[in-house]
Design an enzyme around this catalytic site. Structure first.
Site, PDB file in Angstrom:
ATOM      1  N   GLY A   1     -32.916   6.235   3.814  1.00 40.44           N
ATOM      2  CA  GLY A   1     -34.293   6.535   3.458  1.00 40.44           C
ATOM      3  C   GLY A   1     -35.171   6.812   4.660  1.00 40.44           C
TER       4      GLY A   1
ATOM      5  N   LYS B   1     -24.515   1.574  -9.947  1.00 38.89           N
ATOM      6  CA  LYS B   1     -25.011   2.879  -9.504  1.00 38.89           C
ATOM      7  C   LYS B   1     -24.689   3.949 -10.553  1.00 38.89           C
ATOM      8  CE  LYS B   1     -26.636   4.092  -6.065  1.00 38.89           C
ATOM      9  NZ  LYS B   1     -28.084   4.305  -5.738  1.00 38.89           N
TER      10      LYS B   1
ATOM     11  N   TYR C   1     -21.056  -2.848  -7.475  1.00 42.71           N
ATOM     12  CA  TYR C   1     -21.957  -1.906  -6.811  1.00 42.71           C
ATOM     13  C   TYR C   1     -21.862  -0.529  -7.452  1.00 42.71           C
ATOM     14  CZ  TYR C   1     -23.303   1.729  -3.525  1.00 42.71           C
ATOM     15  OH  TYR C   1     -23.835   2.861  -2.969  1.00 42.71           O
TER      16      TYR C   1
ATOM     17  N   THR D   1     -23.957   7.829  -5.076  1.00 40.98           N
ATOM     18  CA  THR D   1     -22.811   7.643  -4.190  1.00 40.98           C
ATOM     19  C   THR D   1     -21.537   8.221  -4.778  1.00 40.98           C
ATOM     20  OG1 THR D   1     -21.366   5.914  -3.246  1.00 40.98           O
ATOM     21  CG2 THR D   1     -22.547   5.355  -5.244  1.00 40.98           C
ATOM     22  N   ASP D   2     -20.610   8.587  -3.896  1.00 36.64           N
ATOM     23  CA  ASP D   2     -19.299   9.056  -4.343  1.00 36.64           C
ATOM     24  C   ASP D   2     -18.501   7.961  -5.038  1.00 36.64           C
ATOM     25  OD1 ASP D   2     -18.805   7.513  -2.087  1.00 36.64           O
ATOM     26  OD2 ASP D   2     -17.668   9.052  -1.008  1.00 36.64           O
ATOM     27  N   GLU D   3     -18.876   6.702  -4.815  1.00 35.23           N
ATOM     28  CA  GLU D   3     -18.104   5.590  -5.370  1.00 35.23           C
ATOM     29  C   GLU D   3     -18.175   5.513  -6.889  1.00 35.23           C
ATOM     30  OE1 GLU D   3     -18.058   1.861  -3.301  1.00 35.23           O
ATOM     31  OE2 GLU D   3     -18.939   2.763  -1.506  1.00 35.23           O
TER      32      GLU D   3
ATOM     33  N   GLY E   1     -37.427   2.786  -1.205  1.00 38.94           N
ATOM     34  CA  GLY E   1     -36.354   2.386  -0.297  1.00 38.94           C
ATOM     35  C   GLY E   1     -36.419   3.151   1.012  1.00 38.94           C
TER      36      GLY E   1
END
Length: 330
Positions: free
Chosen positions: A13, A146, A142, A118-120, A7
């Site tokens: 990236g 993740k 999403y 990710t923080d999500e 990526g």
């Protein structure tokens, strides 16, 4: 170090590639070149000449790419929450199956593996900040996929003793970000005099980190992190989305009359915040501050780089925008 960056033609990236090359690494990029991955993002890098056009779900290509490297960093992802709500299948394929393919190849090659997350995955937090031991509570396809990828990585460390690590970042901004995300979308719409869509009341709070700072945090984890550990990298600044939009309006010399409140995103998290104490203990600190040059420099980059974004804004992006917001770009 010889590093494979999956990526690497994407937003964060490509920033990582530049930073690692400047530090002396030999970087190879493997990228599927979906709508948000572009060869142009690697212009001026040595990695542009060591580019493999393939997705991380392509086991043969991945295995070949890992033959002569010492580490792999996985940025490859479908990244936009809105798209995951409308078309979650691509997120399952890339984040779940693709991560498994990478882990199998890295285990076979016996190399160090860093998963970019990710923080999500933590969901929303009303006050305080998430730490690496906070429970995972994703709210969208999403973030759920993740989180699933993170658990796969964690399982490969515990089951196989693989040298695997995870680095989770807060909301990124900076150069080379595809204009479906809040900041580049708002900048380009403002420059063109288009409406600036704001979800709900606009008071969702985000913890902003410059992509170069996050890239350096990932590099710190790659170089100094302990296998099997998770490291959070949050930005130094937190604010409401509506304040971000108003600041972009100010920096572009436009009028707040362009703001248009739209129906809120399904399952929209209210606030994200990460504690970065653990990665700071490895020697990392953020260098960019959002309202002290960070956002201003980002706006200036998009103003100057019409050559970069004009092909995007004139293509399939316009159809996506109309589907998502119910209005056409001017």
């Amino acid at each position: 170090m010889k590093v494979l960056v999956c990526g690497g033609a994407g937003f964060i990236g490509s920033n990582f590639v530049r930073i690692r090359e400047a530090a002396g690494d030999e970087v190879t990029v493997l990228d599927k070149l979906t709508y948000a991955g572009r060869r142009e993002n690697l212009e001026g890098t040595d990695a542009a000449g060591r580019f493999i056009h393939a997705g991380i779900e392509d086991a043969d290509a991945v295995r070949d790419a890992m033959k002569d490297v010492e580490a792999v960093v996985n940025f490859a992802a479908e990244t936009h929450v809105d798209r995951s709500i409308a078309e979650p299948d691509a997120f399952v394929t890339t984040h779940s199956y693709g991560t498994w393919v990478l882990l199998e190849a890295a285990r076979e090659a016996g190399i160090r593996y860093v998963q970019v997350s990710t923080d999500e995955v933590y969901g929303s937090i009303e006050e305080g900040s998430f730490t690496e031991t906070s429970p995972l509570a994703p709210s969208s396809p999403y973030s759920a996929t993740k989180a699933g990828a993170d658990l796969l990585v964690w399982s490969y460390f515990h089951t196989y003793g693989m040298e695997a690590l995870i680095c989770r970042g807060s909301n990124n901004y900076g150069p080379y970000q595809y204009p479906e995300k809040l900041i580049p979308l708002t900048i380009l719409n403002a420059l063109h005099g288009d409406k600036l869509p704001v979800y709900g009341d606009g008071k969702q709070v985000r913890n902003w980190i410059h992509a170069q700072d996050f890239a350096r945090a990932i590099g710190t984890v790659l170089d100094h992190g302990v296998a099997g550990e998770v490291y959070n990298a949050g930005g130094p600044d937190e604010c409401e989305n509506i304040d971000v939009v108003r600041k972009v309006i100010e920096l572009t010399g436009k009028d707040e009359g362009l703001i248009e409140y739209v129906t809120d995103r399904l399952g929209h998290d209210r606030r994200y915040s990460l504690s970065s104490d653990k990665v700071r203990a490895l020697g990392w600190t953020p260098r960019h501050h959002f309202f002290e040059g960070g956002l201003e420099n980002t706006v200036a980059w998009y103003v100057e780089r019409k050559d970069w974004w004009e092909p995007i804004r004139s293509g399939d992006y316009r159809e996506y925008y109309e589907r998502q917001y119910g209005t056409k770009l001017g």
